[in-house]
Scaffold this active site. Structure first.
Site, mmCIF file in Angstrom:
data_model
loop_
_atom_site.group_PDB
_atom_site.id
_atom_site.type_symbol
_atom_site.label_atom_id
_atom_site.label_comp_id
_atom_site.label_asym_id
_atom_site.label_seq_id
_atom_site.Cartn_x
_atom_site.Cartn_y
_atom_site.Cartn_z
ATOM 1 C CG ASP A 61 55.908 37.308 50.944
ATOM 2 O OD1 ASP A 61 55.031 38.090 51.418
ATOM 3 O OD2 ASP A 61 56.002 36.026 50.976
ATOM 4 C CG HIS A 118 57.299 31.726 51.008
ATOM 5 N ND1 HIS A 118 56.545 31.166 51.670
ATOM 6 C CD2 HIS A 118 57.272 33.208 51.286
ATOM 7 C CE1 HIS A 118 55.842 31.874 52.573
ATOM 8 N NE2 HIS A 118 56.090 33.133 52.278
ATOM 9 C CG HIS A 154 55.302 40.848 55.985
ATOM 10 N ND1 HIS A 154 56.461 40.075 55.533
ATOM 11 C CD2 HIS A 154 54.092 40.450 55.342
ATOM 12 C CE1 HIS A 154 56.245 39.353 54.586
ATOM 13 N NE2 HIS A 154 54.900 39.197 54.481
ATOM 14 C CD GLU A 161 53.157 37.225 57.165
ATOM 15 O OE1 GLU A 161 52.248 36.663 56.661
ATOM 16 O OE2 GLU A 161 54.047 36.963 56.363
ATOM 17 C CD GLU A 162 56.764 35.556 54.924
ATOM 18 O OE1 GLU A 162 56.362 34.566 55.034
ATOM 19 O OE2 GLU A 162 56.853 36.143 53.683
ATOM 20 C CG ASP A 170 51.596 39.738 53.132
ATOM 21 O OD1 ASP A 170 52.615 39.738 52.174
ATOM 22 O OD2 ASP A 170 51.445 38.959 53.849
#
Length: 463
Positions: free
Chosen positions: A297, A429, A285, A331-332, A359
């Site tokens: 990520d 994140h 992503h 995606e997130e 991912d």
């Protein structure tokens, strides 16, 4: 006259054995080429450098996400693929605004500043912030047990840590992600005014970790702000509450949700030589959270997926099936890109055989998980010897990936690259998910490992 069939049978078996041996040699040579090329003439690290250091965090709906679409489309065209295009998709737009601010206030008025960040999709606090007493809980069940009498007008502090004894760190993550995703919606039912959630990380540090949250069907006027607190901050707050249960917590955040905006999945393909209308997908992503570069990520997964097609062209391999790289958007905080791709594939009646997603960070690859039937998994197991020289040993049934998940039911095999996960949630994140946290060699090994699996499924097909 009776003629013995034994010589014919032996000859047939010999031919079959020779054919299998020749295939094994050819496959071994091809995997060696893929790994050697990735490690000596790779492009993934350079692509990641640009995505991370020239563009940065790529939250869906942002200007940076738009730049990432433009950049990756241009790079795929530069590879000389047979087709490159953008697939429109409407995505949510949420912005963080000015940096969040928080402190813990003792009954005597002493204030200790602590690190927080708004959870993705949260509403803002009032302009002057929120200050209230704190109630610590370990999860949603404990919250419900306390009820409105003890929670109304309070800030709920979710402090269930990831389980350190679980070797599979994604299992540890899954064991407490509900408090981040649904914590605000559940706390609002009991009259809470805000939510603070312990960051989902196994490391003790001062980096708060954001991530998606949802209000579900909570009415707009009843939604309460939600933020993550660093693991060090969570431990400190918890210890203070044991000594001073009536302390106050203050936080202010300025996030905002806008109307959906148009973005794109970025897609490129090499047309299959014998099965051009059967598709195999490799992807990651393109969007990321906004606190950092999104290098692990999922910048890593995107550039590894791009590298798969570049490696095939570099070593001169012309696939049987059409091989697509798909860089999914959103995606997130919505999964719109993955859903859109599957929707379009179904609308066009496209036949998809295999999809592989990366991912889980750009760390040393260990193997793959497969969402498939017994026949296809048995085929995978027959290839384990080919991967052994590259220390790839983990082949298990399990989860494929979020973005390729919507293809399920219309595809034979879903697979996920599984790198070593022990350090992944140190960065997930958070503001330290930056380019310098990615090891060039580990990233390249992952790309070669992905290319090897795609090659084998392309050559031998799926059941």
């Amino acid at each position: 006259m009776k003629i013995s069939l034994l010589p014919t049978l032996l000859f047939t078996l010999l031919i079959s054995f020779v054919s299998i041996s020749q295939n094994a040699v050819q496959d071994s040579v091809m995997l060696k080429k893929l790994y050697t090329t990735a490690l000596t003439d790779g492009k993934a690290y350079d692509w990641l450098d640009y995505l991370s250091n020239e563009i940065g965090g790529r939250l869906s709906g942002s200007y940076e996400a738009e730049l990432a679409v433009i950049y990756t489309e241009a790079e795929l065209k530069e590879l000389g693929l047979d087709k490159v295009w953008l697939q429109p998709v409407m995505v949510p737009k949420w912005t963080r605004g000015f940096k969040e601010y928080a402190y813990i206030e003792s009954p005597t008025g002493d204030k200790t500043i602590t690190n927080i960040c708004a959870l993705g999709g949260s509403v803002p606090t009032p302009n002057l912030g929120i200050k209230a007493e704190v109630v610590e809980v370990k999860g949603l069940e404990e919250l419900a047990a306390l009820g409105r009498e003890k929670l109304e007008g309070k800030i709920v502090f979710y402090n269930r840590p990831m389980q350190p004894e679980l070797i599979q760190t994604f299992e540890a993550y899954g064991g407490c992600v509900d408090q981040r995703y649904s914590g605000a919606a559940e706390a609002a039912k009991f009259g809470a005014v805000g939510v603070i959630v312990r960051s989902l990380s196994l490391r003790m540090d001062d980096f708060p970790h954001t991530g998606a949250m949802s209000y579900g069907d909570t009415p707009v006027n009843q939604r309460i702000p939600a933020a993550a607190i660093s693991t060090n901050g969570a431990e400190y707050l918890s210890s203070l509450l044991k000594l001073q249960p009536n302390l106050l917590f203050y936080f202010k955040q300025n996030c905002k949700t806008f109307d959906d905006v148009q973005s794109y999945n970025v897609i490129g393909e090499i047309t299959g030589s014998t099965k051009p209308n059967e598709y195999m997908v490799v992807g990651g992503h393109l969007d990321s959270w906004d606190l950092a570069d999104g290098a692990h990520d999922d910048g890593a997964g995107c550039v590894q997926s791009m590298e798969v097609l570049r490696l095939f062209k570099k070593v001169g391999y012309r696939p049987n099936h059409t091989i697509r790289v798909v860089l999914f958007m959103n995606e997130e905080n919505g999964l719109r890109g993955g859903k859109k791709y599957a929707e379009e594939a179904k609308r066009k009646n496209e036949t998809h055989r295999f999809a592989l997603e990366s991912d889980a960070g750009g760390f040393t690859p260990r193997g793959f998980t497969f969402d498939t039937d017994a026949a296809n998994f048995k085929k995978v197991q027959s290839w384990e010897g080919l991967f052994k020289p590259y220390l790839i040993h983990y082949f298990e049934k399990g989860y494929g990936g979020a973005d390729i998940g919507p293809l399920k039911g219309n595809i034979n095999v879903l697979a996920g690259l599984r790198p070593d996960s022990q350090r992944y949630f140190d960065y997930h994140h958070a503001a330290n998910d930056t380019f310098d946290a990615v090891n060039k060699r580990e990233l390249e090994l992952g790309a070669a490992t992905m290319a090897s699996l795609v090659y084998l499924f392309d050559k031998y097909g799926t059941e």
